[in-house]
Scaffold this motif. Sequence first.
Motif, PDB file in Angstrom:
ATOM      1  N   HIS A  23      14.506   1.987  -6.335  1.00  0.00           N
ATOM      2  CA  HIS A  23      12.448   2.120  -6.944  1.00  0.00           C
ATOM      3  C   HIS A  23      12.368   2.126  -5.266  1.00  0.00           C
ATOM      4  CE1 HIS A  23       9.000   2.507  -8.012  1.00  0.00           C
ATOM      5  NE2 HIS A  23       8.148   2.097  -7.297  1.00  0.00           N
ATOM      6  N   LYS A  24      11.532   3.723  -5.119  1.00  0.00           N
ATOM      7  CA  LYS A  24      10.645   3.851  -4.132  1.00  0.00           C
ATOM      8  C   LYS A  24       9.212   3.968  -3.900  1.00  0.00           C
ATOM      9  CE  LYS A  24      14.238   5.972  -1.909  1.00  0.00           C
ATOM     10  NZ  LYS A  24      15.107   4.756  -0.534  1.00  0.00           N
ATOM     11  N   PHE A  25       8.131   3.175  -3.202  1.00  0.00           N
ATOM     12  CA  PHE A  25       7.210   3.434  -3.355  1.00  0.00           C
ATOM     13  C   PHE A  25       6.358   4.471  -2.632  1.00  0.00           C
ATOM     14  CE2 PHE A  25       8.162  -1.313  -4.150  1.00  0.00           C
ATOM     15  CZ  PHE A  25       8.152  -1.357  -5.152  1.00  0.00           C
ATOM     16  N   PRO A  26       5.234   4.774  -3.067  1.00  0.00           N
ATOM     17  CA  PRO A  26       5.171   5.807  -2.430  1.00  0.00           C
ATOM     18  C   PRO A  26       3.849   5.598  -1.455  1.00  0.00           C
ATOM     19  CG  PRO A  26       3.335   5.434  -4.615  1.00  0.00           C
ATOM     20  CD  PRO A  26       5.423   4.502  -4.449  1.00  0.00           C
ATOM     21  N   SER A  27       3.861   6.708  -0.129  1.00  0.00           N
ATOM     22  CA  SER A  27       3.262   5.987   1.069  1.00  0.00           C
ATOM     23  C   SER A  27       1.662   5.713   0.081  1.00  0.00           C
ATOM     24  CB  SER A  27       2.870   7.288   1.892  1.00  0.00           C
ATOM     25  OG  SER A  27       4.033   7.407   2.755  1.00  0.00           O
ATOM     26  N   ARG A  32      -4.285   4.986   5.939  1.00  0.00           N
ATOM     27  CA  ARG A  32      -3.642   3.643   6.109  1.00  0.00           C
ATOM     28  C   ARG A  32      -2.074   4.459   5.657  1.00  0.00           C
ATOM     29  NH1 ARG A  32      -4.418   0.370   1.001  1.00  0.00           N
ATOM     30  NH2 ARG A  32      -3.782  -1.226   2.240  1.00  0.00           N
ATOM     31  N   ARG A  33      -1.199   3.120   7.250  1.00  0.00           N
ATOM     32  CA  ARG A  33       0.070   3.150   7.111  1.00  0.00           C
ATOM     33  C   ARG A  33       0.692   2.349   6.101  1.00  0.00           C
ATOM     34  NH1 ARG A  33       0.351   2.771  13.237  1.00  0.00           N
ATOM     35  NH2 ARG A  33       2.921   2.303  12.422  1.00  0.00           N
ATOM     36  N   GLY A  34       2.214   2.903   5.716  1.00  0.00           N
ATOM     37  CA  GLY A  34       2.537   1.986   5.307  1.00  0.00           C
ATOM     38  C   GLY A  34       2.451   2.138   3.593  1.00  0.00           C
ATOM     39  N   LEU A  35       2.849   0.943   2.080  1.00  0.00           N
ATOM     40  CA  LEU A  35       3.365   1.070   1.599  1.00  0.00           C
ATOM     41  C   LEU A  35       1.530   0.787   0.511  1.00  0.00           C
ATOM     42  CD1 LEU A  35       6.217  -0.194   0.219  1.00  0.00           C
ATOM     43  CD2 LEU A  35       5.993   1.456   0.746  1.00  0.00           C
ATOM     44  N   ASP A  36       1.274   1.579  -0.288  1.00  0.00           N
ATOM     45  CA  ASP A  36       0.150   1.772  -1.229  1.00  0.00           C
ATOM     46  C   ASP A  36       0.299  -0.263  -2.026  1.00  0.00           C
ATOM     47  OD1 ASP A  36      -1.794   0.604  -2.735  1.00  0.00           O
ATOM     48  OD2 ASP A  36      -0.988   2.846  -4.481  1.00  0.00           O
ATOM     49  N   PRO A  37      -0.062  -1.547  -1.254  1.00  0.00           N
ATOM     50  CA  PRO A  37      -0.080  -2.367  -1.905  1.00  0.00           C
ATOM     51  C   PRO A  37      -0.740  -2.289  -3.196  1.00  0.00           C
ATOM     52  CG  PRO A  37      -1.811  -2.800  -0.169  1.00  0.00           C
ATOM     53  CD  PRO A  37      -1.412  -1.400  -0.385  1.00  0.00           C
ATOM     54  N   GLN A  38      -1.310  -1.773  -3.754  1.00  0.00           N
ATOM     55  CA  GLN A  38      -2.016  -2.485  -5.355  1.00  0.00           C
ATOM     56  C   GLN A  38       0.002  -1.234  -6.160  1.00  0.00           C
ATOM     57  OE1 GLN A  38      -4.550   0.354  -6.886  1.00  0.00           O
ATOM     58  NE2 GLN A  38      -4.845  -0.276  -8.894  1.00  0.00           N
TER      59      GLN A  38
END
Length: 85
Positions: A23-27, A32-38
């Motif tokens: 699984h790849k999480f969207p940016s 903001r940097r990194g992955l979307d926490p939600q």
Amino acid sequence: MTRGTDSDGTLPSRLHPSLVRDHKFPSARFGRRGLDPQEVRRFQHRVALEMATLHQEVARLTDENTRVKRVLRDWRSGRANQRQS
């Protein structure tokens, strides 16, 4: 479309180990940097629900297996007693 999702962007109906592993999480959104926490929390919740369902199914099948073995043992015991009579 994120890898491991259906064409409409939703997760498939069942999780498979390869889906979890790949699984790849969207940016995160702009600024903001990194992955979307939600998005990460939603995926974690989905994995936890699927795992809970699988654990319940394993427990149910284990109970059913125990019952079937008991019935088979009783049936064999009854057959053995009939032969001795």
